[in-house]
Scaffold this motif. Structure first.
Motif, mmCIF file in Angstrom:
data_model
loop_
_atom_site.group_PDB
_atom_site.id
_atom_site.type_symbol
_atom_site.label_atom_id
_atom_site.label_comp_id
_atom_site.label_asym_id
_atom_site.label_seq_id
_atom_site.Cartn_x
_atom_site.Cartn_y
_atom_site.Cartn_z
ATOM 1 N N PHE B 228 0.837 -1.215 0.000
ATOM 2 C CA PHE B 228 0.000 0.000 0.000
ATOM 3 C C PHE B 228 0.865 1.256 0.000
ATOM 4 O O PHE B 228 0.364 2.345 -0.217
ATOM 5 C CB PHE B 228 -0.953 -0.004 1.208
ATOM 6 N N ASP B 229 2.194 1.061 0.247
ATOM 7 C CA ASP B 229 3.057 2.262 0.213
ATOM 8 C C ASP B 229 3.680 2.437 -1.173
ATOM 9 O O ASP B 229 4.361 3.413 -1.439
ATOM 10 C CB ASP B 229 4.194 2.119 1.259
ATOM 11 N N LEU B 230 3.445 1.454 -2.061
ATOM 12 C CA LEU B 230 4.094 1.551 -3.390
ATOM 13 C C LEU B 230 3.400 2.628 -4.228
ATOM 14 O O LEU B 230 2.198 2.833 -4.118
ATOM 15 C CB LEU B 230 3.962 0.193 -4.115
ATOM 16 N N THR B 231 4.235 3.271 -5.066
ATOM 17 C CA THR B 231 3.586 4.264 -5.966
ATOM 18 C C THR B 231 3.541 3.744 -7.404
ATOM 19 O O THR B 231 2.702 4.115 -8.187
ATOM 20 C CB THR B 231 4.407 5.571 -5.957
ATOM 21 N N ASP B 232 4.548 2.878 -7.755
ATOM 22 C CA ASP B 232 4.432 2.336 -9.122
ATOM 23 C C ASP B 232 4.558 0.821 -9.051
ATOM 24 O O ASP B 232 5.645 0.314 -8.800
ATOM 25 C CB ASP B 232 5.535 2.921 -10.004
ATOM 26 N N PRO B 233 3.579 0.002 -9.176
ATOM 27 C CA PRO B 233 2.200 0.402 -9.528
ATOM 28 C C PRO B 233 1.483 0.961 -8.299
ATOM 29 O O PRO B 233 1.749 0.557 -7.194
ATOM 30 C CB PRO B 233 1.556 -0.905 -9.963
ATOM 31 N N ARG B 234 0.591 1.888 -8.575
ATOM 32 C CA ARG B 234 -0.129 2.500 -7.456
ATOM 33 C C ARG B 234 -1.346 1.622 -7.157
ATOM 34 O O ARG B 234 -2.356 1.660 -7.832
ATOM 35 C CB ARG B 234 -0.578 3.917 -7.848
ATOM 36 N N TRP B 235 -1.205 0.709 -6.173
ATOM 37 C CA TRP B 235 -2.341 -0.160 -5.819
ATOM 38 C C TRP B 235 -3.391 0.656 -5.074
ATOM 39 O O TRP B 235 -4.584 0.567 -5.359
ATOM 40 C CB TRP B 235 -1.857 -1.310 -4.905
ATOM 41 N N LEU B 236 -2.926 1.464 -4.108
ATOM 42 C CA LEU B 236 -3.899 2.126 -3.199
ATOM 43 C C LEU B 236 -3.685 3.628 -3.290
ATOM 44 O O LEU B 236 -2.562 4.111 -3.215
ATOM 45 C CB LEU B 236 -3.611 1.655 -1.764
#
Lengths: 659, 320, 134, 145
Positions: B228-236
Motif C-alpha cells: 500500500f506504500d508503493l507508488t508504481d504500480p499504485r495499488w492504493l
C-alpha cells in the motif's frame, strides 16, 4: 513519452464488416502515447508487415499495437516483424478485435465501441511493456517414447535412424502393443505379425534404441529440451543375459492365470511370455500370482531352468534420465461393456468382442487359429457381427465413431468365409464408413464375393436359447423385424483411451479432452504436437484411427522430435517471473505454489547503516519457470512480478478496459 | 500476580547477568494506571522496572524484526496470543528461532481500560491487580474488589490458546481454556441481507483514517515494504475515500486469509473501533469450512490453506 | 404421399415436440428401439419408423397407425436409445394429441378403486393412465 | 415485454479474466464459431487463472465494472498443472468474503471453460450479462472521484 504505433487489420471483411475501423483509428490517435495509427486489408500479409516495419523506423516507434485476430494466431508473426525492424519483440501487444469482437458482435456501433476499448487496453498494456531478452538453454539430445505399440515402434525407429538416442518404454513384458494381437490387417489382409515382427526385431537390435519393457513412467519434471523422467523398471525376476528363451520354465509352472494378451480366453502361467514372437523373448514372473512370491512355496521354474536365469531377489529399479523430447504413444483400451446388458456380453461364452474374435482366428491364439465356438469348440455356421457397440452412443457409451470397426468387421466376415466356406456372416450396421484407400472396395468384396449379409439396424437384444444365440434386430430399410439363430455373436466394441491416460496426462502436463484422449495443439494445423512444447503425440492415444494413419502420425511426431533434438540450444520464453529483491521479505509464500519448483531460497548480504546484514530472498530459476504467474499472485508485497503480465501491465489493462 | 512479577524480574536479571541474552523485552509501567508499555532492558539493574499487570497487552514479538539485526540473543515474555503471533513471524521466516529466548506466560485474560472507564471505576485509580479470582482496584486510600469477567478484553473472552504454544521456559502452570464462541458476531452479520451488510461495512470503512495502526501491530503483517506504500504500480490511492478504504481493508484481510492468528490486536488498536476481527474471522470461518480446520500460529511448519491445495477441493461456486 | 416443405415443418409436428419435449431430429434411425420393442410384431409401423415419419412431418400417417396404441409404455426403447430420444414419451404425446382432440380421457380416476379391488395390478393402472388420459 | 427487455436501458460493463490456454482459447472458438454474445464483456488475457490477484478484481469494481468473471481450465486440465487448484481456493474464499462485505455474489463469478467449449463461453457471457442487466449497475466499491 511513449511513441506507440497502432496497426489495424481489416482481415478482408472478417473485421471490417462489423467494425468501423476508421473510427477505431481516429480514436486510437487520441490515446495516450499513440503517435501513429494505420491499417491494412491483411496486416499479417507481406504488405502489412512491411507497413509495420517501415513505420517503426520512420516514426521511431518504441511500442507496437496490432489490432487484429487472436494473439494465439499471430502474436509470434508480429513479434518477428517488430524484431526485423530492430524493435524488441516483447514490446508488441495484440488487440483481439476479430474472435473477441467483430465475429461475435453483429451490431456495428456496439462492435466498434468494443474494438476501441480493446485497442485502448492493448495500448495501455503496451505502454508498460519492457524489452525482454530470451536466453538460451541446452537441449538434451535424447528422446523418450512412451508405449511400444506400432506407433511407439515406428517413432522410435524414425528417431533412432537419425542417430539420436531413444528410450522406448513399454508397460507390458513385450513390445508390439495391440497390433501384435491382430491376425490380419485391412485392407490388404497382410498377416499382422508378418509386417510387425520385423519392425520389433529392428527395434531390439537398433544401436540407438534402448528398450525398457515391463517398465512404467514414475515421474516427469523439467520442460522442453530438459525433461527429467524417472522410469520404474519393474523386476522381471529373470536375468536377461542368461535366459535363452527355451521356455521350460513356463511349461513346468503350476499356477495358471487368465492371459491378458489372449483377452482372458486362455490361461497363461505365472512365469510367462505374452506371445511367441515377443520381443524381448524373456519371460516375466507375475509376482501377484506366483506361488513363490505369494505363499513362499514352489520355485519350480528356478529348479528346472538350465541357464539358472531365474532370480527371485531382483527388485524394481528407478532410473532417472534426461530427455529433449517425448513422444506419447500409449494406445487404446476397449469400452467397458457392463453398461450394455442387452448384448449379453459375459452371460454366454459365444458372445465375444471383436478383439477376442481376432485372437480366435489368430494362429498363435487360444484355438491355434481354428475359429471355434468357445462354448462347445464346434466350428460356427451363422456368425452375427454387431457394429457400434458403445460407439456413437451419447447416453451410455462414447458419442464418437471409433472409425475402424466397419473395416475390421468386414475383414472378420471375409476371414470367417475363408475358414468355413459354408458359414454365413450377418452384419448389423447403422452406416458403413469405409473412407480410406481401397477401403470401400474391400467392404464391397466382403458383401459381393464373400456373401456377408448386411442388415441396417442395431440389434435390440441377444439371449441364449438352447445351444444357439437368439438375436433380435430390425432391418430399417425393409422395416422388417429380424430374428436370427446365431452360433457366435461378435461385438465391435468402442475404442477408448487407456484407463490411466488422465493420470499420465497430468504427470506430463499435457491436456486431455472430455473422453481422456490427449489434446493436440491444433486439430488441423498441429496434429502431432501437444500444447506442451517438446511433447508429441502418436497413435490412438489421441483418438480413434487405423494402422496406416497411426504409422503416418508416428513418422510426423518423430520428425517434430528430430527437429527439436537437432538444435544445440533452444530459446527460452523470457516471460518468466522476476524478483524485486528490495521488496522481497523472504517469506517464501511463493515457493509452494510453483508447479515447476522453479523458486528457491537465496541469502543475500547488504550494507545497512554501515552494518553487514544477511537476509533471505526468493530466487527464480529462469529455465524452469514456465510463466504461470501463481507466485506473483501469492506474493503479498508485490515483489514477484511475471514479466509480460506484470502487476503494472494488468492494472493498466483493468483501468483502460473500464474507461 | 505478584509471584509472576517476581519470576519475570528474576529471569530477566539472570539471563542478562549470565550474558545468555543481550536484550530483554518486557513491559514497563507508565504514569497512568492503564499504561503498560513495551520495555527494552539491556542492563541487569534495570530489570527492577519490569512490571506485570492486567494491562500488559502489547505483543512484544514484532519488535524482534528490528532488534535481531543488532542483538545476538533476545529474551522476551510471550502470553498465549503473543506466542501465536511469534509463530506467524517464524512461519514467514522473519525471525531466527535460535536468537530468541522465550519465557511463556499462561494468561488468564487482560483488562480493557475502556470497560473500566465505562464502569466509572477509573476516577483516581492507581493500579489494578488480579488477586485470587478477583480484580482489585486500588485508589489513593481505598480498594474495590470486582468480578473480572465483565472487564476482560473481548479478544480474551474467545481466547483459545491462553497457554503459550511456543516457549523455552514456562513461567507458570497452565490456565483453564474455555473460550466463548468466536464466530458469533460473524454469524449475526451473515444473517443480514447483502445490502444491509453493505451499509454496515460502509459505515465502518468510511470512519477509517488510514493510520495503518492495524497493519503496524499485526504479527502477520511483516513485509519490508507494504504494497500500500508503493507508488508504481499504485495499488492504493492516498486519498481517504470510501472506495480506497474498502480496497485497503479487503486486500489486507485477504493477505491475512489463512494466516491470521486471531490475536485481536488490530481491532484493539484501531482508533475508530472498526470491528476488524469480524473481517478476519469471516475468512477463518470460511476457510475452515471449505478446506479443513487450520489454526494459524499453532504449527508454523504446516502450510496455510491458500498456498496449498488438493485436487478434490470443494468450491464456493458452481463448477459445471 | 409426397414429402413437401409444408409438411416438413407442419405445426402438428411442432405441437408433438412441444408436448413431448423430445427432439425427433436427434434420432439417426439405428433401429435399436424397434429391435428391442417387446410388442414390435403387433405394430403396423415400427417404432423407428414413427420417429422417421415425424422427422419428415408425416404426422397424420402416424396418428392413424395402430402402433401408438399397441405401445405398452414399458420404456425399453428409451432405455436403449444411443441418442437419448425418449420414444415412449413421444408415443404418449401422439396419443395425447388424439385424446385431446377427440374424446378426452378414456379412463376416469374414480373407477380405479373398483378395478383395484378386481385385482388389476397397479402397474396396469399406471400404464393405463399414461396411455388413455389426455 | 420480458424482464430483460424491461431493463434494456442499462448496459452493464463486465470484465472477464480469461486464462490463455483454456478459456481465452474457448473465447476464440466462440469467435470462429460466430457464436454471438453481448458486447458488454471485455476480456483480459492472463497466462493462468492463478495469475488473477484479488486486487485486480477489486480494482475492476473500483473502476466501475458491474461484474467480474474469472475463467480458467477445468480442474485437472490446467496447462500449469495446479494453477486452477489455487485459483479455486482463493476465489472461493474471496467470493464469500465479498458477499460478507456486501457485494452480491452474482457480480463475481468463476467458471471453468475448456478450449473446446466455445458455446459454453458464449452462453455464460450472455447469462452473466442478462443477470447483471436485471440486477442493475454496481455502485459499491466504485471510486466516484
Amino acid at each position: 513519452m511513449r511513441r506507440i504505433g497502432v496497426f489495424v487489420c481489416w482481415c478482408g471483411t472478417n473485421i471490417g464488416a462489423t467494425v468501423d475501423l476508421e473510427t477505431v483509428m481516429e480514436k486510437a490517435r487520441q490515446m495516450p502515447g499513440v503517435v501513429f495509427a494505420g491499417d491494412n486489408k491483411y496486416m499479417c500479409s507481406e504488405i502489412g508487415q512491411t507497413l509495420i516495419r517501415d513505420t517503426i523506423v520512420q516514426e521511431r516507434l518504441d511500442r507496437v499495437v496490432v489490432a487484429s485476430c487472436s494473439p494465439r494466431m499471430h502474436e509470434l508473426t508480429f513479434r518477428k516483424t517488430a524484431a526485423a525492424a530492430g524493435l524488441n519483440p516483447y514490446l508488441v501487444e495484440i488487440a483481439n478485435i476479430r474472435e473477441h469482437c467483430s465475429w461475435v458482435h453483429k451490431d456495428k456501433a456496439e462492435a466498434t465501441q468494443k474494438a476501441i476499448s480493446l485497442v485502448r487496453t492493448a495500448v495501455a498494456k503496451a505502454a508498460r511493456n519492457k524489452p525482454l531478452q530470451a536466453d538460451q538453454f541446452a537441449v538434451t539430445h535424447r528422446a523418450l517414447v512412451i508405449g511400444a505399440g506400432i506407433a511407439g515402434i515406428q517413432a522410435a525407429l524414425d528417431i533412432g535412424e537419425t542417430g539420436f538416442e531413444v528410450d522406448l518404454v513399454e508397460r507390458t513384458p513385450s513390445i508390439g502393443g495391440r497390433m501384435a494381437q491382430l491376425d490380419k490387417t485391412f485392407p490388404t489382409l497382410d498377416c499382422s505379425a508378418c509386417i510387425l515382427t520385423p519392425k520389433m526385431v529392428d527395434v531390439a537390435v537398433h544401436p540407438k534404441i534402448n528398450l525398457y519393457t515391463y517398465s512404467e513412467i514414475e515421474a516427469v519434471e523439467g520442460y522442453v529440451g530438459n525433461f527429467e523422467v524417472t522410469l520404474r523398471q519393474k523386476a522381471r525376476s529373470i536375468d536377461k543375459e542368461k535366459c535363452t528363451g527355451c521356455g521350460i520354465c513356463y511349461e513346468k509352472c503350476p499356477s495358471k492365470v487368465d492371459g491378458e494378451f489372449e483377452e482372458g480366453m486362455s490361461k497363461r502361467k505365472a512365469i510367462y511370455v505374452p506371445f511367441p514372437q515377443a520381443v524381448p523373448n524373456v519371460p516375466v514372473i507375475d509376482r501377484e500370482n506366483c506361488r513363490w512370491f505369494t505363499k513362499e512355496k514352489c520355485g519350480v521354474c528356478k529348479k528346472v531352468c538350465p541357464a539358472d536365469a531365474v532370480d527371485f531377489e531382483q527388485s524394481d529399479q528407478l532410473i532417472k534420465q534426461k530427455y529433449g523430447a517425448i513422444v506419447v504413444a500409449t494406445g487404446f483400451d476397449l469400452v467397458d461393456l457392463d453398461e450394455f446388458g442387452e448384448f449379453g456380453y459375459g452371460k454366454h461364452p459365444d458372445i465375444i468382442t471383436s478383439m477376442e474374435f481376432e485372437r480366435l482366428v489368430n494362429a498363435s491364439g487360444p484355438t491355434g487359429g481354428k475359429l471355434l465356438r468357445p462354448s462347445n469348440q464346434e466350428p460356427p455356421r451363422n456368425v452375427v457381427f454387431i457394429h457400434c457397440v458403445g460407439s456413437r452412443d451419447k447416453s451410455r457409451g462414447k458419442p464418437y465413431c471409433s472409425k475402424i470397426c466397419c473395416m475390421y468387421t468386414a475383414k472378420h466376415a471375409i476371414l470367417l468365409k475363408e475358414k468355413y466356406p459354408k458359414s454365413q456372416a450377418y452384419v448389423f450396421y447403422i452406416d458403413v464408413r469405409t473412407a480410406g484407400k481401397e477401403f470401400e472396395e474391400f467392404h464391397r468384396r466382403a458383401v459381393e464375393e464373400y456373401g456377408a449379409a448386411y442388415l441396417r439396424g442395431i440389434v435390440g437384444k441377444v439371449f441364449p436359447s438352447g445351444d444357439k444365440l437368439l438375436v433380435n434386430g430390425v432391418d430399417t430399410l425393409s422395416n422388417q423385424t429380424v430374428e436370427l439363430e446365431a452360433d457366435l455373436v461378435v461385438l465391435a466394441t468402442a475404442i477408448t483411451p487407456r484407463r490411466d491416460a488422465a493420470a499420465l496426462g497430468r504427470m506430463l502436463g499435457i491436456g486431455t479432452d472430455g473422453h481422456n484422449y490427449f489434446v493436440e495443439a491444433h486439430p488441423k494445423l498441429r496434429p502431432v504436437e501437444s500444447h506442451t512444447a517438446g511433447i508429441f503425440l502418436a497413435g490412438t492415444c489421441q483418438g480413434p484411427r487405423d494402422i496406416p494413419e497411426t504409422v503416418a502420425q508416428a513418422g510426423g511426431a518423430a520428425a517434430k522430435a528430430i527437429a527439436l533434438l537437432s538444435k544445440e540450444t533452444l530459446l527460452s520464453d523470457p516471460c518468466v517471473s522476476n524478483v524485486n529483491e528490495s521488496l522481497c521479505t523472504g517469506c517464501l509464500a511463493c515457493l509452494p505454489v510453483c508447479p515447476y519448483k522453479a523458486i528457491s531460497e537465496k541469502t543475500i548480504t547488504e550494507k545497512v547503516h554501515g552494518q553487514e546484514r544477511r537476509r533471505l530472498v526468493a530466487e527464480i530459476n529462469n529455465a524452469l519457470c514456465q510463466g504461470c504467474g501463481a507466485c506473483s499472485t501469492a506474493c503479498r508485497p508485490g515483489a514477484m512480478n511475471l514479466l509480460g503480465f506484470t502487476n503494472e501491465q494488468l492494472l493498466a489493462e483493468v483501468d483502460a478496459i473500464c474507461l | 500476580m505478584k509471584a509472576m512479577l517476581q519470576k519475570i524480574r528474576k529471569e530477566a536479571a539472570s539471563v542478562l547477568a549470565s550474558g545468555e541474552a543481550d536484550l530483554v523485552l518486557g513491559w514497563g509501567k507508565g504514569p497512568l494506571w492503564w499504561q503498560s508499555y513495551p520495555a527494552f532492558i539491556e542492563e541487569e539493574k534495570e530489570t527492577g522496572s519490569l512490571t506485570w499487570d492486567p494491562f500488559c497487552v502489547p505483543n512484544l514479538s514484532k519488535y524482534l524484526l528490528e532488534e535481531l539485526w543488532v542483538k545476538q540473543k533476545v529474551a522476551l515474555f510471550l502470553k498465549g496470543c503473543d506466542a501465536l503471533g511469534f509463530n506467524q513471524l517464524l512461519q514467514d521466516k522473519r525471525v531466527d528461532r535460535e536468537k530468541v529466548l522465550i519465557f511463556g506466560i499462561p494468561c488468564s485474560g487482560l483488562i480493557d481500560p475502556q470497560k473500566v472507564e465505562r464502569a466509572g471505576l477509573h476516577q483516581g485509580l492507581h493500579s489494578v491487580e488480579h488477586q485470587g479470582g478477583e480484580l482489585v482496584f486500588s485508589y489513593k486510600d481505598d480498594q474495590k474488589k470486582e468480578d473480572p469477567s465483565s472487564f476482560y478484553y473481548d479478544k480474551c473472552l474467545t481466547c483459545r490458546h491462553p497457554n503459550p504454544v511456543v516457549f523455552d521456559m514456562m513461567l507458570g502452570d497452565a490456565v483453564a481454556v474455555n473460550p466463548q464462541e468466536r464466530f458469533a458476531a460473524v454469524g449475526e452479520l451473515e444473517k443480514q441481507d447483502v445490502s444491509e451488510r453493505y451499509r454496515y461495512w460502509e459505515r465502518q470503512f468510511s470512519r477509517c483514517i488510514r493510520c495503518f495502526a492495524c497493519r503496524n501491530v499485526c504479527p502477520a503483517c511483516s513485509c519490508r515494504e507494504c504494497i500500500f506504500d508503493l507508488t508504481d504500480p499504485r495499488w492504493l490511492g492516498k486519498a481517504n475515500v470510501l472506495s480506497e478504504n474498502q480496497f485497503y481493508h479487503i486486500t489486507r484481510a485477504f493477505h491475512m486469509a489463512g494466516r491470521c492468528v486471531d490475536c485481536g490486536e488490530c481491532a484493539r488498536v484501531c482508533p475508530v473501533d472498526i470491528p476488524l476481527t469480524s473481517l478476519n474471522r469471516k475468512l477463518i470461518k470460511d476457510l475452515n469450512e471449505l478446506y479443513g480446520e487450520y489454526d494459524a500460529g499453532v504449527e508454523p511448519e504446516k502450510e496455510p490453506p491458500l498456498i496449498t491445495f488438493n485436487p478434490g477441493d470443494p468450491a464456493a461456486f458452481l463448477e459445471s | 404421399m409426397k414429402i413437401t416443405t409444408a409438411q416438413l415443418n407442419g405445426e402438428l409436428k411442432a405441437e408433438i415436440a412441444q408436448i413431448s419435449g423430445e427432439h425427433v431430429a436427434d434420432c439417426y434411425q439405428c433401429g435399436k428401439c424397434s429391435a428391442a420393442c417387446p410388442v414390435n410384431e403387433y405394430m403396423d409401423i415400427l417404432p423407428h419408423q414413427v420417429l422417421r415419419l415425424l422427422q419428415l412431418g408425416m404426422t397424420e400417417k402416424v396418428l392413424e397407425s395402430k402402433t401408438i396404441w399397441v405401445c405398452a409404455a414399458c420404456f425399453t426403447c428409451a432405455g436403449r436409445c444411443p441418442r437419448d430420444v425418449d420414444l415412449a414419451v413421444v408415443m404418449e404425446a401422439l396419443r395425447a394429441v388424439l385424446l385431446r382432440k377427440r374424446e378426452g380421457s378414456r379412463l376416469k380416476g374414480e373407477e380405479m378403486p373398483a378395478l383395484l379391488r378386481k385385482g388389476m395390478p397397479e402397474q396396469g393402472i399406471v400404464s393405463g393412465f399414461r396411455k388413455y388420459t389426455k | 415485454m420480458s424482464v430483460v427487455e424491461e431493463h434494456h436501458l442499462f448496459e452493464p460493463m463486465i470484465v472477464a479474466f480469461c486464462c490463455n490456454w483454456c478459456s481465452y482459447a474457448g473465447a476464440d472458438l466462440a469467435g470462429t464459431g460466430r457464436m454471438s454474445y453481448p458486447a458488454n464483456v471485455r476480456i483480459v488475457r492472463v497466462p493462468c487463472s492463478s495469475r488473477v490477484s484479488p486486487n485486480f478484481i477489486l480494482r475492476a469494481f473500483q473502476r466501475g465494472a458491474d461484474a467480474v468473471v474469472v475463467a480458467g481450465c477445468h480442474p485437472g486440465d490446467c496447462h500449469y498443472v495446479s494453477g486452477n487448484y489455487h485459483a479455486r481456493r482463493r476465489f472461493s474464499a474471496l467470493r464469500r468474503f465479498l458477499e460478507f462485505v456486501g457485494i452480491e455474489t452474482e457480480r463475481f463469478e468463476i467458471h471453468w471453460i475448456s478450449a473446446s467449449e466455445g458455446n459454453k463461453f458464449a452462453a455464460i457471457m450472455k447469462d452473466v450479462t442478462d443477470k447483471i442487466r436485471v440486477l442493475g449497475p454496481n455502485r459499491k466499491l466504485r471510486d466516484v472521484r
